[in-house]
Design a protein around this motif. Structure first.
Motif, PDB file in Angstrom:
ATOM      1  N   GLN A  42       0.733  -1.358  -0.171  1.00  6.43           N
ATOM      2  CA  GLN A  42      -0.011   0.050   0.016  1.00  6.43           C
ATOM      3  C   GLN A  42       0.707   1.351   0.095  1.00  6.43           C
ATOM      4  O   GLN A  42       0.533   2.206  -0.469  1.00  6.43           O
ATOM      5  CB  GLN A  42      -0.973  -0.027   1.208  1.00  6.43           C
ATOM      6  CG  GLN A  42      -2.072  -0.815   1.175  1.00  6.43           C
ATOM      7  CD  GLN A  42      -2.863  -0.677   2.425  1.00  6.43           C
ATOM      8  OE1 GLN A  42      -2.574  -1.234   3.501  1.00  6.43           O
ATOM      9  NE2 GLN A  42      -4.065  -0.285   2.325  1.00  6.43           N
ATOM     10  N   GLU A  43       1.897   1.346   0.754  1.00  5.84           N
ATOM     11  CA  GLU A  43       2.806   2.419   0.901  1.00  5.84           C
ATOM     12  C   GLU A  43       3.494   2.577  -0.474  1.00  5.84           C
ATOM     13  O   GLU A  43       3.640   4.041  -0.914  1.00  5.84           O
ATOM     14  CB  GLU A  43       3.701   2.176   2.101  1.00  5.84           C
ATOM     15  CG  GLU A  43       3.038   2.209   3.700  1.00  5.84           C
ATOM     16  CD  GLU A  43       3.935   2.018   4.366  1.00  5.84           C
ATOM     17  OE1 GLU A  43       4.049   2.444   5.475  1.00  5.84           O
ATOM     18  OE2 GLU A  43       4.993   0.950   4.343  1.00  5.84           O
ATOM     19  N   ILE A  44       4.099   1.637  -1.068  1.00  7.70           N
ATOM     20  CA  ILE A  44       4.758   1.874  -2.221  1.00  7.70           C
ATOM     21  C   ILE A  44       3.955   2.132  -3.397  1.00  7.70           C
ATOM     22  O   ILE A  44       4.373   3.148  -4.376  1.00  7.70           O
ATOM     23  CB  ILE A  44       5.587   0.785  -2.536  1.00  7.70           C
ATOM     24  CG1 ILE A  44       6.991   0.954  -3.472  1.00  7.70           C
ATOM     25  CG2 ILE A  44       4.867  -0.464  -3.016  1.00  7.70           C
ATOM     26  CD1 ILE A  44       7.785   2.017  -2.974  1.00  7.70           C
ATOM     27  N   THR A  45       2.739   1.760  -3.307  1.00 11.97           N
ATOM     28  CA  THR A  45       1.849   2.149  -4.486  1.00 11.97           C
ATOM     29  C   THR A  45       1.532   3.602  -4.054  1.00 11.97           C
ATOM     30  O   THR A  45       1.221   4.413  -5.280  1.00 11.97           O
ATOM     31  CB  THR A  45       0.595   1.262  -4.452  1.00 11.97           C
ATOM     32  OG1 THR A  45       0.744  -0.008  -4.581  1.00 11.97           O
ATOM     33  CG2 THR A  45      -0.569   1.865  -5.389  1.00 11.97           C
ATOM     34  N   LYS A  46       1.227   4.022  -3.084  1.00 13.63           N
ATOM     35  CA  LYS A  46       0.632   5.485  -2.884  1.00 13.63           C
ATOM     36  C   LYS A  46       2.016   6.417  -3.300  1.00 13.63           C
ATOM     37  O   LYS A  46       1.906   7.456  -3.683  1.00 13.63           O
ATOM     38  CB  LYS A  46       0.416   5.654  -1.513  1.00 13.63           C
ATOM     39  CG  LYS A  46      -0.296   7.023  -1.144  1.00 13.63           C
ATOM     40  CD  LYS A  46      -0.765   6.919   0.387  1.00 13.63           C
ATOM     41  CE  LYS A  46      -1.715   8.388   0.401  1.00 13.63           C
ATOM     42  NZ  LYS A  46      -2.411   8.355   1.599  1.00 13.63           N
ATOM     43  N   LEU A  47       3.223   5.967  -2.789  1.00 20.50           N
ATOM     44  CA  LEU A  47       4.431   6.706  -3.010  1.00 20.50           C
ATOM     45  C   LEU A  47       4.579   6.804  -4.437  1.00 20.50           C
ATOM     46  O   LEU A  47       5.094   7.947  -5.075  1.00 20.50           O
ATOM     47  CB  LEU A  47       5.702   6.114  -2.382  1.00 20.50           C
ATOM     48  CG  LEU A  47       6.900   6.801  -2.706  1.00 20.50           C
ATOM     49  CD1 LEU A  47       6.917   8.251  -1.924  1.00 20.50           C
ATOM     50  CD2 LEU A  47       8.106   6.129  -2.150  1.00 20.50           C
ATOM     51  N   VAL A  85       3.330  13.595   0.464  1.00 17.63           N
ATOM     52  CA  VAL A  85       3.483  11.867   0.644  1.00 17.63           C
ATOM     53  C   VAL A  85       5.140  11.732   0.462  1.00 17.63           C
ATOM     54  O   VAL A  85       5.386  10.761   1.198  1.00 17.63           O
ATOM     55  CB  VAL A  85       2.755  11.459  -0.618  1.00 17.63           C
ATOM     56  CG1 VAL A  85       3.338   9.857  -0.667  1.00 17.63           C
ATOM     57  CG2 VAL A  85       1.287  11.348  -0.176  1.00 17.63           C
ATOM     58  N   THR A  86       5.866  12.460  -0.430  1.00 13.34           N
ATOM     59  CA  THR A  86       7.242  12.174  -0.534  1.00 13.34           C
ATOM     60  C   THR A  86       7.895  12.447   0.679  1.00 13.34           C
ATOM     61  O   THR A  86       9.120  11.963   0.888  1.00 13.34           O
ATOM     62  CB  THR A  86       7.775  12.572  -1.741  1.00 13.34           C
ATOM     63  OG1 THR A  86       7.700  14.021  -1.612  1.00 13.34           O
ATOM     64  CG2 THR A  86       7.231  12.221  -3.017  1.00 13.34           C
ATOM     65  N   MET A 118       9.832   9.503   8.801  1.00 19.77           N
ATOM     66  CA  MET A 118       9.389   8.300   9.686  1.00 19.77           C
ATOM     67  C   MET A 118      10.374   7.608  10.634  1.00 19.77           C
ATOM     68  O   MET A 118      11.418   7.873  10.254  1.00 19.77           O
ATOM     69  CB  MET A 118       8.532   7.202   8.970  1.00 19.77           C
ATOM     70  CG  MET A 118       7.485   7.959   8.205  1.00 19.77           C
ATOM     71  SD  MET A 118       6.287   6.599   7.108  1.00 19.77           S
ATOM     72  CE  MET A 118       7.704   5.987   5.864  1.00 19.77           C
ATOM     73  N   GLU A 119      10.077   6.822  11.634  1.00 25.45           N
ATOM     74  CA  GLU A 119      11.009   6.486  12.363  1.00 25.45           C
ATOM     75  C   GLU A 119      11.702   5.058  11.685  1.00 25.45           C
ATOM     76  O   GLU A 119      12.955   5.107  11.963  1.00 25.45           O
ATOM     77  CB  GLU A 119      10.133   5.635  13.515  1.00 25.45           C
ATOM     78  CG  GLU A 119      11.100   4.861  14.367  1.00 25.45           C
ATOM     79  CD  GLU A 119      12.187   5.496  15.382  1.00 25.45           C
ATOM     80  OE1 GLU A 119      13.138   4.937  15.454  1.00 25.45           O
ATOM     81  OE2 GLU A 119      12.006   6.729  15.342  1.00 25.45           O
ATOM     82  N   ASP A 161       3.187   4.953  10.231  1.00 25.62           N
ATOM     83  CA  ASP A 161       1.960   4.899   9.232  1.00 25.62           C
ATOM     84  C   ASP A 161       1.653   6.387   8.815  1.00 25.62           C
ATOM     85  O   ASP A 161       0.800   6.748   8.133  1.00 25.62           O
ATOM     86  CB  ASP A 161       0.669   4.733  10.013  1.00 25.62           C
ATOM     87  CG  ASP A 161       0.255   5.568  11.204  1.00 25.62           C
ATOM     88  OD1 ASP A 161       0.947   6.578  11.441  1.00 25.62           O
ATOM     89  OD2 ASP A 161      -0.818   5.356  12.034  1.00 25.62           O
ATOM     90  N   ALA A 162       2.569   7.340   8.652  1.00 25.07           N
ATOM     91  CA  ALA A 162       2.387   8.765   8.389  1.00 25.07           C
ATOM     92  C   ALA A 162       2.019   8.717   6.791  1.00 25.07           C
ATOM     93  O   ALA A 162       1.383   9.463   6.335  1.00 25.07           O
ATOM     94  CB  ALA A 162       3.412   9.755   8.536  1.00 25.07           C
ATOM     95  N   LEU A 163       2.902   7.861   6.012  1.00 22.28           N
ATOM     96  CA  LEU A 163       2.549   7.934   4.665  1.00 22.28           C
ATOM     97  C   LEU A 163       1.317   7.433   4.154  1.00 22.28           C
ATOM     98  O   LEU A 163       0.769   8.078   3.524  1.00 22.28           O
ATOM     99  CB  LEU A 163       3.784   6.986   3.814  1.00 22.28           C
ATOM    100  CG  LEU A 163       4.128   7.100   2.696  1.00 22.28           C
ATOM    101  CD1 LEU A 163       5.425   6.606   2.090  1.00 22.28           C
ATOM    102  CD2 LEU A 163       2.981   6.389   1.553  1.00 22.28           C
ATOM    103  N   LEU A 164       0.898   6.618   4.911  1.00 17.03           N
ATOM    104  CA  LEU A 164      -0.445   5.877   4.512  1.00 17.03           C
ATOM    105  C   LEU A 164      -1.597   6.937   4.794  1.00 17.03           C
ATOM    106  O   LEU A 164      -2.498   7.136   4.125  1.00 17.03           O
ATOM    107  CB  LEU A 164      -0.677   4.546   5.132  1.00 17.03           C
ATOM    108  CG  LEU A 164       0.018   3.315   4.689  1.00 17.03           C
ATOM    109  CD1 LEU A 164      -0.416   2.170   5.432  1.00 17.03           C
ATOM    110  CD2 LEU A 164      -0.597   3.003   3.288  1.00 17.03           C
ATOM    111  N   LYS A 165      -1.377   7.699   5.996  1.00 18.99           N
ATOM    112  CA  LYS A 165      -2.357   8.705   6.304  1.00 18.99           C
ATOM    113  C   LYS A 165      -2.345  10.056   5.561  1.00 18.99           C
ATOM    114  O   LYS A 165      -3.102  10.796   5.596  1.00 18.99           O
ATOM    115  CB  LYS A 165      -2.191   9.025   7.832  1.00 18.99           C
ATOM    116  CG  LYS A 165      -2.663   7.917   8.882  1.00 18.99           C
ATOM    117  CD  LYS A 165      -2.551   8.252  10.258  1.00 18.99           C
ATOM    118  CE  LYS A 165      -3.088   7.018  10.916  1.00 18.99           C
ATOM    119  NZ  LYS A 165      -2.985   7.430  12.462  1.00 18.99           N
TER     120      LYS A 165
END
Length: 293
Positions: free
Chosen positions: A38-43, A80-81, A87-88, A257-261
Motif C-alpha cells: 500500500q505504501e509503495i503504491t501510494k508513493l 507524501v514524498t 518516519m521512524e 503510518d504517516a505515509l499511508l495517512k
C-alpha cells in the motif's frame, strides 16, 4: 562477512546491535519490505503525478552518451514524498546507524527510463558532500526502490567494506562526480562486487564513503528510486561552503503510518527544490533541459 540483509516486520523490527555491526562492518544494510504494498503504491502515485515532484526534474550527462534524470529537494515538506524522510523506520533507523540525531540533507527522485537511463560512475556520496562543507563523513543515504531493481535495468552496485578506505578524490565524469578511476581499479581487486537487487519497497541504508555505481538501463523496464541523504546534527556544514544544501534543521518526526495517512500529493511548499545551475558538483545538459521547458 555479515549478511547485511534483513526483512522488515512492522511493530517488531528495530536496529539491533547485530544490525548496527553489519552497517559498521560492511557499510550498508538492506531492509526488505520497509514499505509495504500500500505504501509503495501510494508513493509511486505521488512520484508519477505531472504536478508532483517530477516536474522539477532535470538531466545530467553520464559521460557515455546518455543522461541521468532526477529532481532534488532540500527540505522534506509535508507531502507524501516527505514522509519518507520523517518516519521512524527511515530517519529514526538512520540515527541509530550513525550514532546520534540526524537531519535531512536532501532527497532525490532518480528516474532511469527504459533504454535511455544513464549510468552513475563509481563514487562515494561524501565525494560530493565534502565539497559542500561537511567536514566529517557522518552521513548516510536511504535508497528506496520505487520499482524493482536488478542487473537488467541498471541496479546499484556496491563494494562492501570500501567505506573504511576514507574519502577518495573526486572529479567530473560527464556532468557528475566520479572517484579517481585509477584508485577505484586498485580497490576493486580488494572487495567483492555486490549488485543491489531490490524489490519495490526494499531499501538500502548505506554509509557516505561506500563506493557504488550503477550501469545504464538498457532494458524495457524503468528503474525509479528515491534516495534520502541524512547528516548527523553535529556535522553542520561550513556555512560559506554549504550552498545550496541546508544547514542543520531538526526533523519533525512522524509515526510509521504517516505515509499511508498523508493525502497531500501536490502541495510541495517548503521542499526547496534544487536549481542544478547553483550546484557546483554537477553540470547539466543544457540542450536536453532547454527542450523540457
Amino acid at each position: 562477512m555479515p549478511t547485511s540483509d534483513y526483512q522488515y516486520e512492522e511493530g517488531t523490527f528495530d536496529v539491533t546491535p547485530e544490525i548496527k555491526r553489519d552497517f559498521d562492518e560492511n557499510g550498508y544494510v538492506i531492509i526488505r519490505g520497509v514499505l509495504n504494498k500500500q505504501e509503495i503504491t501510494k508513493l509511486r502515485q505521488a512520484c508519477e503525478l505531472e504536478e508532483g515532484v517530477k516536474k522539477h526534474s532535470y538531466e545530467i550527462p553520464d559521460g557515455s552518451g546518455k543522461s541521468i534524470r532526477l529532481c532534488i529537494w532540500r527540505h522534506p515538506g509535508n507531502d507524501v514524498t516527505a514522509m519518507i524522510a520523517r518516519m521512524e523506520k527511515t530517519a529514526g533507523f538512520m540515527g541509530k546507524f550513525l550514532g546520534g540525531e540526524v537531519y535531512h540533507h536532501h532527497s532525490k527522485l532518480i528516474q532511469k527510463e527504459p533504454y535511455t537511463g544513464g549510468l552513475f560512475s563509481w563514487h562515494q556520496d561524501y565525494g560530493y558532500w565534502y565539497k559542500n562543507g561537511c567536514l566529517f563523513p557522518d552521513m548516510a543515504s536511504f535508497h528506496l526502490a520505487v520499482d524493482k531493481a536488478d542487473k537488467e535495468n541498471g541496479c546499484m552496485q556496491i563494494l562492501p567494506g570500501s567505506h573504511k578506505l576514507g574519502r577518495i578524490d573526486h572529479t567530473f565524469v560527464g556532468g557528475q562526480q566520479g572517484a579517481d578511476l585509477e584508485r577505484v581499479n586498485h580497490v576493486r581487486k580488494l572487495f567483492d562486487l555486490v549488485h543491489l537487487e531490490l524489490d519495490e519497497g526494499d531499501a538500502c541504508y548505506f554509509h557516505s564513503n561506500l563506493l557504488h555505481c550503477s550501469s545504464q538501463n538498457n532494458s524495457a523496464r524503468r528503474r525509479w528510486a528515491i534516495v534520502t541523504a541524512f547528516n548527523r546534527a553535529t556535522n553542520n556544514p561550513v556555512p560559506e561552503e554549504s550552498h545550496p544544501w541546508p544547514l542543520y534543521t531538526p526533523i519533525q518526526m512522524m509515526p510509521n503510518d504517516a505515509l499511508l495517512k498523508c493525502e497531500n500529493f501536490t502541495d510541495l511548499s517548503g521542499k526547496a527544490f534544487v536549481d542544478p545551475t547553483t550546484d557546483k558538483n554537477v553540470k547539466t545538459d543544457p540542450m536536453v533541459n532547454s527542450l523540457q521547458k
